[in-house]
Design a protein around this motif. Structure first.
Motif, mmCIF file in Angstrom:
data_model
loop_
_atom_site.group_PDB
_atom_site.id
_atom_site.type_symbol
_atom_site.label_atom_id
_atom_site.label_comp_id
_atom_site.label_asym_id
_atom_site.label_seq_id
_atom_site.Cartn_x
_atom_site.Cartn_y
_atom_site.Cartn_z
ATOM 1 N N THR A 287 0.835 -1.202 0.000
ATOM 2 C CA THR A 287 0.000 0.000 0.000
ATOM 3 C C THR A 287 0.869 1.251 0.000
ATOM 4 O O THR A 287 1.798 1.383 0.804
ATOM 5 N N LEU A 288 0.545 2.179 -0.911
ATOM 6 C CA LEU A 288 1.220 3.476 -1.020
ATOM 7 C C LEU A 288 0.274 4.572 -0.565
ATOM 8 O O LEU A 288 -0.887 4.614 -0.986
ATOM 9 N N LEU A 289 0.757 5.461 0.283
ATOM 10 C CA LEU A 289 0.015 6.658 0.682
ATOM 11 C C LEU A 289 0.831 7.885 0.313
ATOM 12 O O LEU A 289 1.952 8.054 0.791
ATOM 13 N N GLN A 290 0.279 8.721 -0.542
ATOM 14 C CA GLN A 290 0.912 9.993 -0.883
ATOM 15 C C GLN A 290 0.167 11.134 -0.194
ATOM 16 O O GLN A 290 -1.060 11.074 -0.021
ATOM 17 N N ILE A 291 0.896 12.177 0.177
ATOM 18 C CA ILE A 291 0.320 13.344 0.834
ATOM 19 C C ILE A 291 0.744 14.587 0.052
ATOM 20 O O ILE A 291 1.935 14.829 -0.140
ATOM 21 N N ASN A 292 -0.254 15.351 -0.396
ATOM 22 C CA ASN A 292 0.036 16.560 -1.172
ATOM 23 C C ASN A 292 -1.105 17.546 -0.996
ATOM 24 O O ASN A 292 -2.233 17.167 -0.682
ATOM 25 N N VAL A 293 -0.837 18.801 -1.231
ATOM 26 C CA VAL A 293 -1.866 19.819 -1.054
ATOM 27 C C VAL A 293 -3.025 19.621 -2.022
ATOM 28 O O VAL A 293 -4.180 19.954 -1.705
ATOM 29 N N THR A 294 -2.782 19.064 -3.211
ATOM 30 C CA THR A 294 -3.848 18.789 -4.172
ATOM 31 C C THR A 294 -3.736 17.360 -4.676
ATOM 32 O O THR A 294 -2.684 16.729 -4.550
ATOM 33 N N ALA A 295 -4.819 16.875 -5.264
ATOM 34 C CA ALA A 295 -4.839 15.540 -5.871
ATOM 35 C C ALA A 295 -5.370 15.658 -7.290
ATOM 36 O O ALA A 295 -6.474 16.174 -7.501
ATOM 37 N N ASN A 296 -4.559 15.209 -8.245
ATOM 38 C CA ASN A 296 -4.947 15.213 -9.659
ATOM 39 C C ASN A 296 -5.340 16.604 -10.147
ATOM 40 O O ASN A 296 -6.205 16.754 -11.017
ATOM 41 N N TRP A 297 -4.686 17.609 -9.605
ATOM 42 C CA TRP A 297 -4.936 18.994 -10.000
ATOM 43 C C TRP A 297 -3.672 19.791 -9.739
ATOM 44 O O TRP A 297 -3.012 19.609 -8.715
ATOM 45 N N GLY A 298 -3.308 20.677 -10.664
ATOM 46 C CA GLY A 298 -2.047 21.396 -10.540
ATOM 47 C C GLY A 298 -0.878 20.466 -10.828
ATOM 48 O O GLY A 298 -1.040 19.245 -10.949
ATOM 49 N N SER A 299 0.297 21.033 -10.931
ATOM 50 C CA SER A 299 1.466 20.238 -11.332
ATOM 51 C C SER A 299 1.783 19.136 -10.337
ATOM 52 O O SER A 299 1.964 17.969 -10.717
ATOM 53 N N THR A 300 1.824 19.450 -9.041
ATOM 54 C CA THR A 300 2.192 18.425 -8.054
ATOM 55 C C THR A 300 1.074 17.406 -7.868
ATOM 56 O O THR A 300 1.334 16.226 -7.652
ATOM 57 N N GLY A 301 -0.177 17.850 -7.968
ATOM 58 C CA GLY A 301 -1.293 16.913 -7.851
ATOM 59 C C GLY A 301 -1.320 15.915 -8.991
ATOM 60 O O GLY A 301 -1.628 14.733 -8.797
ATOM 61 N N ARG B 114 18.050 11.643 -4.078
ATOM 62 C CA ARG B 114 18.137 11.141 -5.444
ATOM 63 C C ARG B 114 17.316 12.044 -6.343
ATOM 64 O O ARG B 114 16.116 12.224 -6.117
ATOM 65 N N VAL B 115 17.949 12.649 -7.306
ATOM 66 C CA VAL B 115 17.251 13.562 -8.209
ATOM 67 C C VAL B 115 16.389 12.777 -9.197
ATOM 68 O O VAL B 115 16.862 11.840 -9.847
ATOM 69 N N ILE B 116 15.116 13.155 -9.284
ATOM 70 C CA ILE B 116 14.231 12.655 -10.333
ATOM 71 C C ILE B 116 13.548 13.865 -10.963
ATOM 72 O O ILE B 116 12.717 14.516 -10.323
ATOM 73 N N HIS B 117 13.928 14.181 -12.177
ATOM 74 C CA HIS B 117 13.311 15.307 -12.865
ATOM 75 C C HIS B 117 11.855 14.990 -13.199
ATOM 76 O O HIS B 117 11.481 13.832 -13.405
ATOM 77 N N ASN B 118 11.049 16.039 -13.271
ATOM 78 C CA ASN B 118 9.673 15.862 -13.715
ATOM 79 C C ASN B 118 9.645 15.516 -15.204
ATOM 80 O O ASN B 118 10.548 15.895 -15.957
ATOM 81 N N GLY B 119 8.619 14.805 -15.617
ATOM 82 C CA GLY B 119 8.420 14.499 -17.029
ATOM 83 C C GLY B 119 7.067 15.002 -17.482
ATOM 84 O O GLY B 119 6.290 15.559 -16.698
ATOM 85 N N ILE B 120 6.773 14.819 -18.763
ATOM 86 C CA ILE B 120 5.492 15.256 -19.315
ATOM 87 C C ILE B 120 4.919 14.161 -20.215
ATOM 88 O O ILE B 120 5.604 13.189 -20.553
ATOM 89 N N ASP B 121 3.692 14.346 -20.632
ATOM 90 C CA ASP B 121 3.026 13.425 -21.542
ATOM 91 C C ASP B 121 3.442 13.772 -22.969
ATOM 92 O O ASP B 121 2.967 14.756 -23.550
ATOM 93 N N LEU B 122 4.315 12.978 -23.544
ATOM 94 C CA LEU B 122 4.860 13.265 -24.867
ATOM 95 C C LEU B 122 3.876 12.964 -25.991
ATOM 96 O O LEU B 122 4.107 13.351 -27.140
ATOM 97 N N THR B 123 2.792 12.265 -25.686
ATOM 98 C CA THR B 123 1.764 12.066 -26.706
ATOM 99 C C THR B 123 0.841 13.282 -26.782
ATOM 100 O O THR B 123 0.284 13.577 -27.846
ATOM 101 N N ALA B 124 0.688 13.990 -25.672
ATOM 102 C CA ALA B 124 -0.148 15.193 -25.661
ATOM 103 C C ALA B 124 0.620 16.403 -26.175
ATOM 104 O O ALA B 124 0.097 17.195 -26.965
ATOM 105 N N PHE B 125 1.862 16.538 -25.710
ATOM 106 C CA PHE B 125 2.693 17.650 -26.154
ATOM 107 C C PHE B 125 3.602 17.169 -27.280
ATOM 108 O O PHE B 125 4.574 16.448 -27.055
ATOM 109 N N TYR C 37 12.099 23.565 -11.608
ATOM 110 C CA TYR C 37 12.309 22.793 -12.831
ATOM 111 C C TYR C 37 11.039 22.924 -13.651
ATOM 112 O O TYR C 37 10.187 22.038 -13.644
ATOM 113 N N PRO C 38 10.856 24.062 -14.324
ATOM 114 C CA PRO C 38 9.567 24.361 -14.968
ATOM 115 C C PRO C 38 9.218 23.406 -16.095
ATOM 116 O O PRO C 38 9.994 23.220 -17.042
ATOM 117 N N THR C 39 8.040 22.814 -16.013
ATOM 118 C CA THR C 39 7.613 21.869 -17.041
ATOM 119 C C THR C 39 7.233 22.576 -18.340
ATOM 120 O O THR C 39 7.161 21.932 -19.398
#
Length: 409
Positions: A3-17, A208-219, A318-320
């Motif tokens: 089981t994974l539990l993530q905690i963030n100010v938003t869920a599925n909204w905004g960049s971090t969500g 450990r650095v993990i850069h953000n990625g994007i949806d390459l099929t959308a963009f 690290y602006p997407t």
């Protein structure tokens, strides 16, 4: 089933969500149970959701922050209730994202995490974690956080306090609580943040650095023939440079675009996406303001048909938006700010010094006048395919999860 539990100010909204949503999706696809606890909004998610507190709790937390500069130290009742929910879920991994945002008490949370003793992964999207107040200190040229914060020059910036300055006490509490866990790994989203951590109270914590990625099929590159020029009042066949921001401010480079307009050739337009009504009504002649686009497809069209994407940011991690432009085949020109240059090399863009308006103009001309494969659509797109795929980046998190719950002997 893990089981994974993530905690963030938003869920599925905004960049971090959205990042949390994608990580949860990957966990679900691997047979895990995924939960996301969040602070605001009314989201939908593939993961199971828990809201921490209520709108009233969040507003009260915001009020206390404004008065007492105690951001992250309110929401006591909401946080204690949430901890009961954590115990019921019994997660194998707890993954933190932004725990600022007026919704959770980090002191209570970390006391519990220490008692729990399980593995904690923490993705750092900005600098709030290591300061006594601010989320970005670059604009103030402040390095007090390396030792201890005091007399904060950004006291009235997010998370704003209009009366007291508790930056020294806040920094002390953060240092005590955030370094109290034995099983913590930090994931800075840029090398720039990683280097800052080495100068902070996290200097002995695993990173450990993990850069953000994007949806390459959308963009992806879009043909000019499908571009509805009239909709955005961009004159036909008009060359333009593009700027994109969720909220345009001085730190995002709004006034740098105003200065650039004064020296940029009249044959080249400036298009800004994300402007408010107030900003739109006061834009200088020669700058077209677009309040918002209706879809990623439309945004991709704007990226694809621009000469260059200009990102004159004064404070960024690290602006997407850089990644989105490159994925659409358009080179990036950015300031040497934070982690923004990390997504750019000399084949797909140019980096200039902060505030160098003439440098921005010269970079635009260099891209226009380039006759080799530098800055070409195919060059940018190929680089994006190799480096910006969000699926590959988010799977790195899952590798970390597996190593934490199944450590190699």
């Amino acid at each position: 089933m893990p089981t994974l539990l993530q905690i963030n100010v938003t869920a599925n909204w905004g960049s971090t969500g959205k990042i949390a949503e994608d990580i949860g999706r990957i966990a679900i696809e691997a047979g895990w149970e995924s939960w996301i606890a969040y602070g605001r909004g009314n989201p939908h998610s593939q993961s199971k959701l828990i809201r921490i507190g209520t709108d009233f709790d969040m507003n009260l937390h915001g009020l206390q922050t404004r008065l007492f500069d105690n951001h992250g130290l309110a929401s006591n009742k909401a946080t204690k209730h949430f901890i009961k929910q954590i115990k019921a879920i019994n997660p194998d991994i707890i993954h933190l994202h932004n725990i600022h945002g007026y919704y959770i008490n980090y002191e209570i949370l970390f006391d519990y995490l220490k008692e729990w003793g399980g593995p904690v992964v923490w993705t750092l999207h900005d600098c709030w974690t290591i300061t006594g107040h601010c989320s970005h200190f670059v604009t103030a040229n402040c390095d007090k956080w390396k030792a201890t914060c005091y007399n904060c020059p950004l006291k009235k910036e997010y998370p704003a306090s209009f009366l007291f300055d508790r930056s020294k006490k806040n920094h002390k509490i953060k240092k005590e609580k955030f370094t109290s866990l034995d099983n913590l790994i930090l994931i800075p989203v840029s090398n720039w943040i990683d280097n800052l951590l080495k100068e902070s109270f996290f200097k002995f914590t695993t990173t450990r650095v993990i850069h953000n990625g994007i949806d390459l099929t959308a963009f992806c590159p879009k043909e000019p023939s499908s571009f509805n020029i009239d909709k955005y009042a961009i004159p036909a066949n008009k060359k333009y440079v593009l700027g994109v921001a969720g909220t345009w401010t001085k730190d995002k480079g709004l006034y740098d675009f105003y200065q650039l307009r004064k020296i940029l050739s009249e044959d080249i337009g400036i298009v800004l996406v994300g402007v408010s009504d107030k900003i739109s009504d006061n834009l200088p002649a020669g700058i077209i303001g677009i309040k918002r686009t209706e879809s990623i497809h439309e945004l991709s069209l704007l990226y694809s048909n621009a000469i260059a994407f200009i990102n004159p940011t004064w404070a960024d991690t690290y602006p997407t938006t850089n990644l989105e432009s490159i994925a659409c085949g358009t080179p990036v020109i950015t300031y040497r700010t934070g982690g923004s240059p990390e997504s750019v090399n000399q084949s797909i863009g140019l980096v200039v010094e902060q505030g160098d308006i003439e440098g921005l103009n010269n970079a635009i001309m260099e891209i226009i006048n380039c006759t080799n494969v530098r800055f070409k659509q195919s060059t940018c797109r190929d680089y994006a395919l190799k480096n910006f795929d969000k699926e590959a980046h988010f799977k790195e998190y899952f590798e970390i999860y597996n190593n934490l719950i199944n450590p190699k002997s």
